[in-house]
Structures are given as C-alpha cells and as structure tokens.
Motif scaffolding. Structure first.
Motif, PDB file in Angstrom:
ATOM      1  N   TYR A  79       0.866  -1.177   0.000  1.00  0.00           N
ATOM      2  CA  TYR A  79       0.000   0.000   0.000  1.00  0.00           C
ATOM      3  C   TYR A  79       0.904   1.228   0.000  1.00  0.00           C
ATOM      4  O   TYR A  79       1.830   1.305   0.802  1.00  0.00           O
ATOM      5  CB  TYR A  79      -0.890   0.024   1.247  1.00  0.00           C
ATOM      6  N   HIS A  80       0.643   2.163  -0.905  1.00  0.00           N
ATOM      7  CA  HIS A  80       1.445   3.384  -1.003  1.00  0.00           C
ATOM      8  C   HIS A  80       0.638   4.575  -0.495  1.00  0.00           C
ATOM      9  O   HIS A  80      -0.564   4.653  -0.691  1.00  0.00           O
ATOM     10  CB  HIS A  80       1.859   3.645  -2.457  1.00  0.00           C
ATOM     11  N   ASP A  81       1.349   5.504   0.155  1.00  0.00           N
ATOM     12  CA  ASP A  81       0.750   6.778   0.552  1.00  0.00           C
ATOM     13  C   ASP A  81       1.845   7.835   0.504  1.00  0.00           C
ATOM     14  O   ASP A  81       2.972   7.552   0.097  1.00  0.00           O
ATOM     15  CB  ASP A  81       0.074   6.687   1.926  1.00  0.00           C
ATOM     16  N   ALA A  82       1.546   9.042   0.921  1.00  0.00           N
ATOM     17  CA  ALA A  82       2.502  10.148   0.833  1.00  0.00           C
ATOM     18  C   ALA A  82       3.760   9.898   1.669  1.00  0.00           C
ATOM     19  O   ALA A  82       4.847  10.365   1.313  1.00  0.00           O
ATOM     20  CB  ALA A  82       1.826  11.446   1.273  1.00  0.00           C
ATOM     21  N   ALA A  83       3.648   9.166   2.753  1.00  0.00           N
ATOM     22  CA  ALA A  83       4.790   8.923   3.639  1.00  0.00           C
ATOM     23  C   ALA A  83       5.703   7.811   3.135  1.00  0.00           C
ATOM     24  O   ALA A  83       6.846   7.710   3.557  1.00  0.00           O
ATOM     25  CB  ALA A  83       4.290   8.578   5.035  1.00  0.00           C
ATOM     26  N   GLY A  84       5.205   6.949   2.254  1.00  0.00           N
ATOM     27  CA  GLY A  84       6.011   5.834   1.774  1.00  0.00           C
ATOM     28  C   GLY A  84       5.150   4.649   1.407  1.00  0.00           C
ATOM     29  O   GLY A  84       4.206   4.778   0.637  1.00  0.00           O
ATOM     30  N   ALA A  85       5.465   3.508   1.999  1.00  0.00           N
ATOM     31  CA  ALA A  85       4.731   2.288   1.664  1.00  0.00           C
ATOM     32  C   ALA A  85       4.577   1.410   2.892  1.00  0.00           C
ATOM     33  O   ALA A  85       5.374   1.470   3.830  1.00  0.00           O
ATOM     34  CB  ALA A  85       5.460   1.527   0.566  1.00  0.00           C
ATOM     35  N   ARG A  86       3.525   0.607   2.847  1.00  0.00           N
ATOM     36  CA  ARG A  86       3.313  -0.426   3.866  1.00  0.00           C
ATOM     37  C   ARG A  86       3.273  -1.760   3.150  1.00  0.00           C
ATOM     38  O   ARG A  86       2.651  -1.889   2.094  1.00  0.00           O
ATOM     39  CB  ARG A  86       1.992  -0.211   4.608  1.00  0.00           C
ATOM     40  N   LEU A  87       3.946  -2.730   3.716  1.00  0.00           N
ATOM     41  CA  LEU A  87       3.942  -4.096   3.215  1.00  0.00           C
ATOM     42  C   LEU A  87       3.220  -4.962   4.229  1.00  0.00           C
ATOM     43  O   LEU A  87       3.617  -5.027   5.389  1.00  0.00           O
ATOM     44  CB  LEU A  87       5.368  -4.608   3.027  1.00  0.00           C
ATOM     45  N   ARG A  88       2.157  -5.626   3.795  1.00  0.00           N
ATOM     46  CA  ARG A  88       1.432  -6.563   4.649  1.00  0.00           C
ATOM     47  C   ARG A  88       1.838  -7.962   4.212  1.00  0.00           C
ATOM     48  O   ARG A  88       1.697  -8.330   3.045  1.00  0.00           O
ATOM     49  CB  ARG A  88      -0.076  -6.383   4.502  1.00  0.00           C
ATOM     50  N   VAL A  89       2.353  -8.741   5.162  1.00  0.00           N
ATOM     51  CA  VAL A  89       2.818 -10.103   4.892  1.00  0.00           C
ATOM     52  C   VAL A  89       1.892 -11.075   5.598  1.00  0.00           C
ATOM     53  O   VAL A  89       1.758 -11.044   6.822  1.00  0.00           O
ATOM     54  CB  VAL A  89       4.260 -10.313   5.400  1.00  0.00           C
ATOM     55  N   GLY A  90       1.271 -11.925   4.834  1.00  0.00           N
ATOM     56  CA  GLY A  90       0.421 -12.972   5.380  1.00  0.00           C
ATOM     57  C   GLY A  90       0.817 -14.310   4.792  1.00  0.00           C
ATOM     58  O   GLY A  90       1.550 -14.389   3.805  1.00  0.00           O
ATOM     59  N   VAL A  91       0.316 -15.369   5.417  1.00  0.00           N
ATOM     60  CA  VAL A  91       0.557 -16.715   4.898  1.00  0.00           C
ATOM     61  C   VAL A  91      -0.619 -17.600   5.282  1.00  0.00           C
ATOM     62  O   VAL A  91      -1.150 -17.491   6.387  1.00  0.00           O
ATOM     63  CB  VAL A  91       1.900 -17.294   5.421  1.00  0.00           C
ATOM     64  N   ASP A  92      -1.030 -18.433   4.368  1.00  0.00           N
ATOM     65  CA  ASP A  92      -2.078 -19.409   4.638  1.00  0.00           C
ATOM     66  C   ASP A  92      -1.456 -20.484   5.527  1.00  0.00           C
ATOM     67  O   ASP A  92      -0.451 -21.096   5.151  1.00  0.00           O
ATOM     68  CB  ASP A  92      -2.550 -20.009   3.315  1.00  0.00           C
ATOM     69  N   PRO A  93      -2.017 -20.733   6.719  1.00  0.00           N
ATOM     70  CA  PRO A  93      -1.430 -21.721   7.633  1.00  0.00           C
ATOM     71  C   PRO A  93      -1.240 -23.104   7.010  1.00  0.00           C
ATOM     72  O   PRO A  93      -0.321 -23.819   7.373  1.00  0.00           O
ATOM     73  CB  PRO A  93      -2.420 -21.778   8.793  1.00  0.00           C
ATOM     74  N   SER A  94      -2.065 -23.464   6.049  1.00  0.00           N
ATOM     75  CA  SER A  94      -1.929 -24.784   5.426  1.00  0.00           C
ATOM     76  C   SER A  94      -0.820 -24.820   4.382  1.00  0.00           C
ATOM     77  O   SER A  94      -0.506 -25.873   3.846  1.00  0.00           O
ATOM     78  CB  SER A  94      -3.254 -25.202   4.773  1.00  0.00           C
ATOM     79  N   ARG A  95      -0.215 -23.671   4.098  1.00  0.00           N
ATOM     80  CA  ARG A  95       0.846 -23.609   3.087  1.00  0.00           C
ATOM     81  C   ARG A  95       2.180 -23.135   3.665  1.00  0.00           C
ATOM     82  O   ARG A  95       3.061 -22.720   2.931  1.00  0.00           O
ATOM     83  CB  ARG A  95       0.400 -22.688   1.956  1.00  0.00           C
ATOM     84  N   ARG A  96       2.327 -23.227   4.970  1.00  0.00           N
ATOM     85  CA  ARG A  96       3.571 -22.783   5.608  1.00  0.00           C
ATOM     86  C   ARG A  96       4.747 -23.650   5.175  1.00  0.00           C
ATOM     87  O   ARG A  96       4.593 -24.850   4.997  1.00  0.00           O
ATOM     88  CB  ARG A  96       3.455 -22.845   7.119  1.00  0.00           C
ATOM     89  N   PRO A  97       5.938 -23.056   5.032  1.00  0.00           N
ATOM     90  CA  PRO A  97       7.122 -23.857   4.690  1.00  0.00           C
ATOM     91  C   PRO A  97       7.497 -24.806   5.826  1.00  0.00           C
ATOM     92  O   PRO A  97       7.152 -24.566   6.982  1.00  0.00           O
ATOM     93  CB  PRO A  97       8.223 -22.828   4.477  1.00  0.00           C
ATOM     94  N   ARG A  98       8.219 -25.836   5.476  1.00  0.00           N
ATOM     95  CA  ARG A  98       8.707 -26.791   6.458  1.00  0.00           C
ATOM     96  C   ARG A  98       9.626 -26.064   7.443  1.00  0.00           C
ATOM     97  O   ARG A  98      10.523 -25.339   7.042  1.00  0.00           O
ATOM     98  CB  ARG A  98       9.473 -27.911   5.763  1.00  0.00           C
ATOM     99  N   PRO A  99       9.400 -26.235   8.745  1.00  0.00           N
ATOM    100  CA  PRO A  99      10.214 -25.546   9.762  1.00  0.00           C
ATOM    101  C   PRO A  99      11.711 -25.828   9.598  1.00  0.00           C
ATOM    102  O   PRO A  99      12.118 -26.944   9.320  1.00  0.00           O
ATOM    103  CB  PRO A  99       9.701 -26.121  11.084  1.00  0.00           C
ATOM    104  N   GLY A 100      12.492 -24.778   9.742  1.00  0.00           N
ATOM    105  CA  GLY A 100      13.940 -24.892   9.700  1.00  0.00           C
ATOM    106  C   GLY A 100      14.564 -24.786   8.327  1.00  0.00           C
ATOM    107  O   GLY A 100      15.772 -24.651   8.206  1.00  0.00           O
ATOM    108  N   GLY A 101      13.764 -24.821   7.276  1.00  0.00           N
ATOM    109  CA  GLY A 101      14.301 -24.729   5.924  1.00  0.00           C
ATOM    110  C   GLY A 101      14.510 -23.292   5.492  1.00  0.00           C
ATOM    111  O   GLY A 101      14.101 -22.345   6.174  1.00  0.00           O
TER     112      GLY A 101
END
Length: 116
Positions: A79-101
């Motif tokens: 999302y962009h605005d006059a001050a800069g940008a915001r990055l929203r990071v989400g992940v579907d719990p059923s598609r999470r990477p294998r832990p530790g990789g």
C-alpha cells in the motif's frame, strides 16, 4: 504430487514450493534484511505489517515482485501513501514452509520473527 527437483525447497504436504535453492535465496534474504532495516514492523492480526519511507518503495516493489514469482505461500500486499509504503505479509497456515528450511527463514524474516 511430489516434486523431486532438488532446486525446489520442500514445504509441508499441502503447500506449494519456493523455487530457489539455499544459494539463490541467501542474496535475496540479504536484500530483504537491508530493506527491513529501514522499516518499522508490527503484528496486525494474523499478518505482519512493515512501514517504509518513500525512498525505499522501488526496492520494496522489486523484492515483492520477485517473491510473488517464487513463493506461492506468501500473501504480500503493498500500500502506497505520501509517507512511503506499507507491506502486509500474510501466509495461509496450510501452506507454511517446512520448519527450519530456507523458505521458513524467509517467512520468519518477513513476519518479524528473526530470533530462534
């Protein structure tokens, strides 16, 4: 379907894959670490939000575009605005990477969980 390509980072059974091997991922994570060093991050429900000054929006856009090409488990919204940008990071719990990789390391970095 199981993909036996050694260049693909394995994810949990129902997840997609990250198309980078560890050697390719290392420089990308370095770019993210440098960029996020200029950001303020905070949890936002199940997601994590980064706020960046305007001078970093080009690098943010380039990195987000690259991640969308290889890491289908990430939900990245900018999302962009006059001050800069915001990055929203989400992940579907059923598609999470294998832990530790390597893909898990990227997810932890982008969601503000860099310790441990």
């Amino acid at each position: 379907m199981t993909d036996q390509n050694p260049r693909l980072l394995p994810l949990m059974e129902t997840a997609g894959t990250c198309s980078h091997d560890a050697d390719e991922l290392r420089p990308r994570l370095g770019r993210w670490e440098e960029l996020l060093g200029h950001a303020r991050g905070r949890p936002d429900g199940p997601a994590f939000v980064w706020s960046l000054p305007a001078e970093h929006t080009d690098e943010l856009s380039a990195l987000v575009a690259a991640e969308r090409e290889c890491c289908s488990f990430l939900d990245l919204r900018v999302y962009h605005d006059a001050a800069g940008a915001r990055l929203r990071v989400g992940v579907d719990p059923s598609r999470r990477p294998r832990p530790g990789g390597p893909a898990d390391r990227a997810l932890r970095l982008l969601t503000g969980h860099t310790s441990g």
